[in-house]
Structures are given as structure tokens and as C-alpha cells.
Design an enzyme around this catalytic site. Structure first.
Site, PDB file in Angstrom:
ATOM      1  N   ARG A 174       0.876  -1.251  -0.186  1.00  0.00           N
ATOM      2  CA  ARG A 174      -0.015   0.022  -0.038  1.00  0.00           C
ATOM      3  C   ARG A 174       1.140   1.408  -0.075  1.00  0.00           C
ATOM      4  NH1 ARG A 174      -2.972  -3.073   3.703  1.00  0.00           N
ATOM      5  NH2 ARG A 174      -4.836  -3.874   2.646  1.00  0.00           N
ATOM      6  N   LYS A 187       2.898  11.948 -10.819  1.00  0.00           N
ATOM      7  CA  LYS A 187       1.924  11.189 -11.407  1.00  0.00           C
ATOM      8  C   LYS A 187       2.715   9.850 -11.834  1.00  0.00           C
ATOM      9  CE  LYS A 187      -0.961  14.156 -14.165  1.00  0.00           C
ATOM     10  NZ  LYS A 187      -1.435  14.495 -15.697  1.00  0.00           N
ATOM     11  N   GLU A 245       9.620  19.382 -25.474  1.00  0.00           N
ATOM     12  CA  GLU A 245       8.681  19.447 -24.199  1.00  0.00           C
ATOM     13  C   GLU A 245       9.476  20.595 -23.377  1.00  0.00           C
ATOM     14  OE1 GLU A 245       6.203  17.679 -22.893  1.00  0.00           O
ATOM     15  OE2 GLU A 245       6.215  15.944 -24.020  1.00  0.00           O
ATOM     16  N   LYS A 281       7.422  23.505 -13.831  1.00  0.00           N
ATOM     17  CA  LYS A 281       6.475  22.345 -13.416  1.00  0.00           C
ATOM     18  C   LYS A 281       6.227  22.188 -11.872  1.00  0.00           C
ATOM     19  CE  LYS A 281       4.803  17.863 -14.168  1.00  0.00           C
ATOM     20  NZ  LYS A 281       5.086  16.520 -14.856  1.00  0.00           N
ATOM     21  N   GLU A 307      -4.432  17.526 -10.815  1.00  0.00           N
ATOM     22  CA  GLU A 307      -4.944  18.045 -12.161  1.00  0.00           C
ATOM     23  C   GLU A 307      -6.584  18.194 -11.990  1.00  0.00           C
ATOM     24  OE1 GLU A 307      -3.148  16.048 -15.513  1.00  0.00           O
ATOM     25  OE2 GLU A 307      -4.900  16.806 -16.614  1.00  0.00           O
ATOM     26  N   ARG A 324      -3.075  22.382 -13.654  1.00  0.00           N
ATOM     27  CA  ARG A 324      -2.274  21.395 -14.187  1.00  0.00           C
ATOM     28  C   ARG A 324      -2.620  20.946 -15.561  1.00  0.00           C
ATOM     29  NH1 ARG A 324       0.837  16.253 -11.277  1.00  0.00           N
ATOM     30  NH2 ARG A 324       1.995  15.507 -13.027  1.00  0.00           N
ATOM     31  N   ASN A 326      -0.849  20.097 -20.496  1.00  0.00           N
ATOM     32  CA  ASN A 326      -1.258  19.369 -21.874  1.00  0.00           C
ATOM     33  C   ASN A 326      -1.365  20.252 -23.289  1.00  0.00           C
ATOM     34  OD1 ASN A 326      -1.816  17.117 -20.068  1.00  0.00           O
ATOM     35  ND2 ASN A 326      -3.640  17.687 -19.810  1.00  0.00           N
ATOM     36  N   HIS A 340      -0.975  18.362 -26.515  1.00  0.00           N
ATOM     37  CA  HIS A 340      -1.235  16.900 -26.589  1.00  0.00           C
ATOM     38  C   HIS A 340      -2.364  16.606 -27.078  1.00  0.00           C
ATOM     39  CE1 HIS A 340       1.978  17.088 -23.462  1.00  0.00           C
ATOM     40  NE2 HIS A 340       1.868  15.823 -23.073  1.00  0.00           N
ATOM     41  N   HIS A 370      -1.487  13.363 -28.974  1.00  0.00           N
ATOM     42  CA  HIS A 370      -2.136  11.990 -28.852  1.00  0.00           C
ATOM     43  C   HIS A 370      -2.667  11.311 -30.039  1.00  0.00           C
ATOM     44  CE1 HIS A 370      -2.612  12.450 -24.431  1.00  0.00           C
ATOM     45  NE2 HIS A 370      -1.522  11.935 -24.317  1.00  0.00           N
ATOM     46  N   HIS A 408       7.022  10.780 -28.318  1.00  0.00           N
ATOM     47  CA  HIS A 408       6.062  11.556 -27.586  1.00  0.00           C
ATOM     48  C   HIS A 408       6.223  13.111 -27.748  1.00  0.00           C
ATOM     49  CE1 HIS A 408       2.718  12.752 -24.771  1.00  0.00           C
ATOM     50  NE2 HIS A 408       3.830  13.330 -24.096  1.00  0.00           N
TER      51      HIS A 408
HETATM   52  P1  NAD Z   1      11.864   6.020 -22.114  1.00  0.00           P
HETATM   53  O1  NAD Z   1      11.710   5.855 -20.611  1.00  0.00           O
HETATM   54  O2  NAD Z   1      11.211   5.000 -22.819  1.00  0.00           O
HETATM   55  O3  NAD Z   1      13.193   6.409 -22.585  1.00  0.00           O
HETATM   56  C1  NAD Z   1      13.582   6.458 -24.045  1.00  0.00           C
HETATM   57  C2  NAD Z   1      14.772   5.479 -24.465  1.00  0.00           C
HETATM   58  O4  NAD Z   1      15.597   6.124 -24.066  1.00  0.00           O
HETATM   59  C3  NAD Z   1      14.582   4.210 -23.847  1.00  0.00           C
HETATM   60  O5  NAD Z   1      14.850   3.214 -24.815  1.00  0.00           O
HETATM   61  C4  NAD Z   1      15.507   4.065 -22.669  1.00  0.00           C
HETATM   62  O6  NAD Z   1      15.851   2.997 -22.393  1.00  0.00           O
HETATM   63  C5  NAD Z   1      16.541   5.119 -23.019  1.00  0.00           C
HETATM   64  N1  NAD Z   1      17.213   5.700 -22.174  1.00  0.00           N
HETATM   65  C6  NAD Z   1      16.955   6.314 -21.200  1.00  0.00           C
HETATM   66  N2  NAD Z   1      18.030   7.016 -20.397  1.00  0.00           N
HETATM   67  C7  NAD Z   1      19.076   6.762 -21.113  1.00  0.00           C
HETATM   68  C8  NAD Z   1      20.183   7.417 -21.266  1.00  0.00           C
HETATM   69  N3  NAD Z   1      20.846   8.145 -20.444  1.00  0.00           N
HETATM   70  N4  NAD Z   1      21.094   6.762 -22.044  1.00  0.00           N
HETATM   71  C9  NAD Z   1      20.798   6.023 -23.180  1.00  0.00           C
HETATM   72  N5  NAD Z   1      19.575   5.558 -23.249  1.00  0.00           N
HETATM   73  C10 NAD Z   1      18.695   6.045 -22.520  1.00  0.00           C
HETATM   74  O7  NAD Z   1      11.078   7.391 -22.648  1.00  0.00           O
HETATM   75  P2  NAD Z   1      10.921   8.676 -21.841  1.00  0.00           P
HETATM   76  O8  NAD Z   1      10.817   9.735 -23.075  1.00  0.00           O
HETATM   77  O9  NAD Z   1      12.056   9.285 -21.056  1.00  0.00           O
HETATM   78  O10 NAD Z   1       9.497   8.857 -20.940  1.00  0.00           O
HETATM   79  C11 NAD Z   1       8.340   8.649 -22.054  1.00  0.00           C
HETATM   80  C12 NAD Z   1       7.391   8.025 -20.667  1.00  0.00           C
HETATM   81  O11 NAD Z   1       7.391   8.945 -19.561  1.00  0.00           O
HETATM   82  C13 NAD Z   1       5.851   7.736 -21.443  1.00  0.00           C
HETATM   83  O12 NAD Z   1       5.690   6.612 -20.934  1.00  0.00           O
HETATM   84  C14 NAD Z   1       5.250   8.823 -20.704  1.00  0.00           C
HETATM   85  O13 NAD Z   1       3.908   8.508 -20.587  1.00  0.00           O
HETATM   86  C15 NAD Z   1       5.817   9.043 -19.578  1.00  0.00           C
HETATM   87  N6  NAD Z   1       5.590  10.539 -19.001  1.00  0.00           N
HETATM   88  C16 NAD Z   1       5.303  10.631 -17.463  1.00  0.00           C
HETATM   89  C17 NAD Z   1       4.939  11.834 -17.092  1.00  0.00           C
HETATM   90  C18 NAD Z   1       4.367  11.897 -15.605  1.00  0.00           C
HETATM   91  O14 NAD Z   1       4.192  13.076 -15.089  1.00  0.00           O
HETATM   92  N7  NAD Z   1       4.656  10.739 -14.857  1.00  0.00           N
HETATM   93  C19 NAD Z   1       5.142  13.014 -17.755  1.00  0.00           C
HETATM   94  C20 NAD Z   1       5.600  12.814 -19.118  1.00  0.00           C
HETATM   95  C21 NAD Z   1       5.888  11.473 -19.849  1.00  0.00           C
HETATM   96  N1  GLY Z   2       3.133  15.657 -18.341  1.00  0.00           N
HETATM   97  C1  GLY Z   2       1.868  16.272 -17.668  1.00  0.00           C
HETATM   98  C2  GLY Z   2       1.712  16.264 -16.219  1.00  0.00           C
HETATM   99  O1  GLY Z   2       2.622  15.871 -15.494  1.00  0.00           O
HETATM  100  O2  GLY Z   2       0.615  16.425 -15.891  1.00  0.00           O
END
Ligand code: NAD
Ligand code: GLY
Length: 368
Positions: free
Chosen positions: A117, A139, A181, A221, A231, A235, A239, A242, A246, A259
Site C-alpha cells: 500500500r 504521476k 517538451e 512544473k 489536475e 495542471r 497538456n 497533447h 495523442h 511523444h
Molecule cells: P523512455 O523511458 O522509454 O526512454 C527513452 C529511451 O531512452 C529508452 O529506450 C530508454 O531505455 C533510453 N534511455 C533512457 N535514458 C538513457 C540514457 N541516459 N542513455 C541511453 N539511453 C537511455 O522514454 P521517456 O521519453 O523518458 O519517457 C516517456 C514516458 O514517460 C511515457 O511512458 C510517458 O507516459 C511518461 N511520462 C510521464 C509523465 C508523468 O508526469 N509521470 C510525464 C511525461 C511523460
Molecule cells: N506531463 C503532464 C503532467 O505531468 O501533468
């Protein structure tokens, strides 16, 4: 090193941004709790580059290496992590450390939210996107067949450590998507940041410039989520880009656009709408378009069926008689809840698909 405090509903946490911070992890972690037992979670790409080093520097009891990819941000991995933690005898007072991009921080953060939990977790983001966005704001979550991030929890980390040196190994396209971004974040809350944006690829010599830019983005942020972590209102401004973004990801089965690239097209669409409505001056519009151009070229969208895109936007955002709610840029920032009609949407997609664009040697296009 930059230090930013984020306020969440469960308390404050710090984001530390700097270079060579992996070596400083023991000291940084001790500032949260001197007695921490750590289990590390990374993926098969990041673990050999940075994850194992981070785990070793903290004397972590072990490291769990997830398969790499968005398609693994699913239930089976959450269960596997929880079983692993159980096998380690992990208890409520113990900690998980996620080392990787947004997929790893979302997954590991969610596992931390549901294991017993809820246990403490630390984020060590290693992509630009995870440093400025995914690791900040609480998130966490996973995907279902029906869509991304449909299951999740607000479960903020206790500490975020962004070591900019980890960007050294990040593929340049991932870095550019993160820069797009960053442009979004700058337009929302810090236009001066646009003048300080480093141009990829990352070089150690420019680490300080990256550190400062990332810190400015995190401050924006932190301000937004500090006011509205769940949100309920504000918040939503995050977006920007987006709505169409999307739809582009879905229309291409998440295979064509990263993305950040889809969001960059989405911001261009939103900026055209804002310009038509007189929400932005020509000069502001040009500044935003130039910043997106500088982030790098985007995969093309001119072959996509406009009717399908419009339908995807309308379905995703539950259009009503007034249209679909968008976040639109203004000269000074952004404005949420702007109704965009189906006709306007068709027009803007037509403009994006038919604007004069330079096609690069690899088939990507850059300009509006
Ligand atoms: P990712 O985690 O898939 O990383 C992209 C690629 O880079 C992967 O292949 C990873 O293994 C590689 N990688 C990571 N760090 C590296 C490094 N230092 N050197 C070499 N390779 C490396 O993608 P991302 O763009 O980091 O994140 C996308 C995800 O984040 C999505 O699932 C999205 O929904 C989520 N997200 C979450 C929030 C939130 O608020 N929680 C906000 C934005 C995005
Ligand atoms: N990436 C959008 C949020 O964190 O709300």
C-alpha cells in the site's frame, strides 16, 4: 547543483540537478533518511550505462532490470517488481530507486505506490523528458490496451536526482524530443528560458547550460503541480500540444513519433489556432515556431488521413456541440479550455499538411 523544492499533497520533496550527481547519491539520499535500504529498478539499456553504477554507489541490495520499451509499461512488470521486492523481504520503511527514462520512473513509481500500500521511492531520471517532466509532479502509472496511463496513482517520490551527465549516452532523437517538451514548458511559464536552450547533442562542456535549462523547466512544473497536483484545474496547462499529439501517436500506432515529437506538432497546431483567434501576436508566434524548429526536425504527418485524425481528437477529448477543449498558447503564456470546432481542426490539419516545409535528407520536415 540546482535544488528545487516541490510541494505535493503528501509533503515536500527536492529535485537536485547537476553533473556527476550519481557519485553524490549516498550523501543526497542520506539527507532524506540516514537509514535507507535501497532496491534499484532500471532497464536493460540504462542499467549497464548508469543504473548499476547508481545502485553500487548506494550499496543497493540489488537491481531489477526491466525490458526496454513503452510496450512493457504494463501490469505484468508491476507484479514482477512486487514479487522481487517481496523476495528481498522489502518492508514499508524500505525504498525503491528508479534509474531511467519516464517509462522506468512511471512503472517503478507505480509499483512503489501499490507495494504494501505504498513505500518510498527515489527517481533518478536519465532522459531529458524524465528530468523535466515525468519524474516531477507525482504521476505514476501504466498503460492498458485501451490507452496510455489509464491505471496509476499520485505517489510523489521522496527525492529526484537528475545527473545531466547521463544525457551523454541518450540517443540524439530522444534528446530532441525532450527539447520539444522543454519548449512547451518554457511557453507555459518562462519565455526567457527559450533563449537559454542548449542545442543538442549533449556535450559535457555544456553541462552547466543544460543544468540551468533543466532547472528552469523543473521550476515551472513545480509551480504548476505545487498548486494543483491532482489536475483539478491548473495542471491541465501542461497538456499544451497533447490534443493533436495523442491523435498522431494513436494514428501511427506509437511507431512514427516519439511523444515529444507528436507534442511538437500539437503545439504548432495550437499556435496556428491561437494566431487565427488573435490570441498571439505574429512576433510571439514566430518566436514559438523558431524555438520548435531549433529543437530539431520532426517525422512528417502529411500522408496521414485528416478525417481519421479529426475523429481521433474528437473521440479522445469527448467533443461536445461546442467542439473539443484545447490548451492554446497566447502571447504571454497559455490558456486552457478553449473550444475548437471540427471545422477549425480540419483547417489547421490542412495547413500543417500543406505548409511549405523543408524536407531533410532523412525525410523529416522542420518548418511550418
Ligand atoms: P523512455 O523511458 O522509454 O526512454 C527513452 C529511451 O531512452 C529508452 O529506450 C530508454 O531505455 C533510453 N534511455 C533512457 N535514458 C538513457 C540514457 N541516459 N542513455 C541511453 N539511453 C537511455 O522514454 P521517456 O521519453 O523518458 O519517457 C516517456 C514516458 O514517460 C511515457 O511512458 C510517458 O507516459 C511518461 N511520462 C510521464 C509523465 C508523468 O508526469 N509521470 C510525464 C511525461 C511523460
Ligand atoms: N506531463 C503532464 C503532467 O505531468 O501533468
Amino acid at each position: 547543483m540546482e535544488r528545487i523544492t516541490v510541494t505535493g499533497e503528501r509533503g515536500h520533496y527536492e529535485v537536485r540537478i547537476g553533473f556527476d550527481l550519481l557519485q553524490a547519491l549516498p550523501e543526497l539520499v542520506r539527507s532524506v533518511d540516514g537509514e535507507m535500504r535501497i532496491a534499484a529498478i532500471s532497464n536493460t539499456t540504462v542499467a549497464p550505462l548508469w543504473g548499476r553504477r547508481a545502485a553500487a554507489s548506494l550499496g543497493a541490495v540489488g537491481i531489477y532490470e526491466l525490458p526496454d520499451g513503452e510496450r512493457f509499461k504494463r501490469w505484468p512488470q508491476v507484479e514482477a517488481i512486487c514479487r522481487w521486492l517481496l523476495s528481498l523481504g522489502w518492508q514499508r520503511r524500505d525504498t525503491v530507486m528508479a534509474v531511467g527514462g519516464g517509462v522506468t520512473t512511471d512503472l517503478a513509481g507505480f509499483a512503489a505506490a501499490v507495494y504494501l500500500r505504498g513505500i518510498r521511492w527515489i527517481a533518478v531520471p536519465t532522459t531529458l523528458l524524465a528530468m523535466i517532466d515525468a519524474s516531477v509532479g507525482g504521476k505514476t502509472g501504466i498503460n492498458l490496451d485501451a490507452g496510455k496511463n489509464l491505471i496509476g496513482a499520485f505517489w510523489a517520490p521522496s527525492l529526484v536526482v537528475a545527473d545531466v551527465n547521463t544525457l551523454e549516452t541518450l540517443p540524439p532523437r530522444e534528446l530532441r524530443a525532450g527539447l520539444a517538451e522543454a519548449v512547451k514548458t518554457a511557453w507555459i511559464g518562462d519565455h526567457e528560458m527559450l533563449d537559454l536552450m542548449p542545442r543538442g547533442p549533449f556535450a559535457r562542456a555544456d553541462a552547466l547550460q543544460w543544468e540551468r535549462m533543466i532547472a528552469r523547466a523543473v521550476r515551472v512544473k513545480a509551480r504548476v503541480v505545487g498548486e494543483d497536483e491532482r489536475e483539478r484545474g491548473l495542471r491541465r496547462v501542461l497538456n499544451l500540444g497533447h490534443t493533436l499529439g495523442h491523435a498522431l501517436e494513436t494514428a501511427t500506432g506509437y511507431r512514427r513519433f516519439l511523444h515529444g515529437e507528436a507534442v511538437a506538432w500539437g503545439i504548432r497546431a495550437a499556435a496556428l489556432l491561437a494566431l487565427e483567434r488573435g490570441l498571439m501576436t505574429d512576433e510571439a508566434w514566430r518566436r514559438l515556431a523558431r524555438a520548435l524548429d531549433a529543437a530539431g526536425p520532426l517525422p512528417p504527418l502529411d500522408d496521414l488521413d485528416p478525417d481519421s485524425l479529426v475523429e481521433l481528437v474528437a473521440r479522445d477529448k469527448k467533443a461536445d456541440a461546442g467542439g473539443v477543449a484545447w490548451v492554446l498558447p497566447t502571447t504571454d503564456g497559455v490558456i486552457p479550455d478553449q473550444r475548437v470546432s471540427i471545422e477549425e481542426l480540419h483547417r489547421v490539419i490542412f495547413r500543417l499538411q500543406h505548409a511549405s516545409m523543408d524536407r531533410g535528407p532523412d525525410g523529416t520536415m522542420s518548418r511550418l
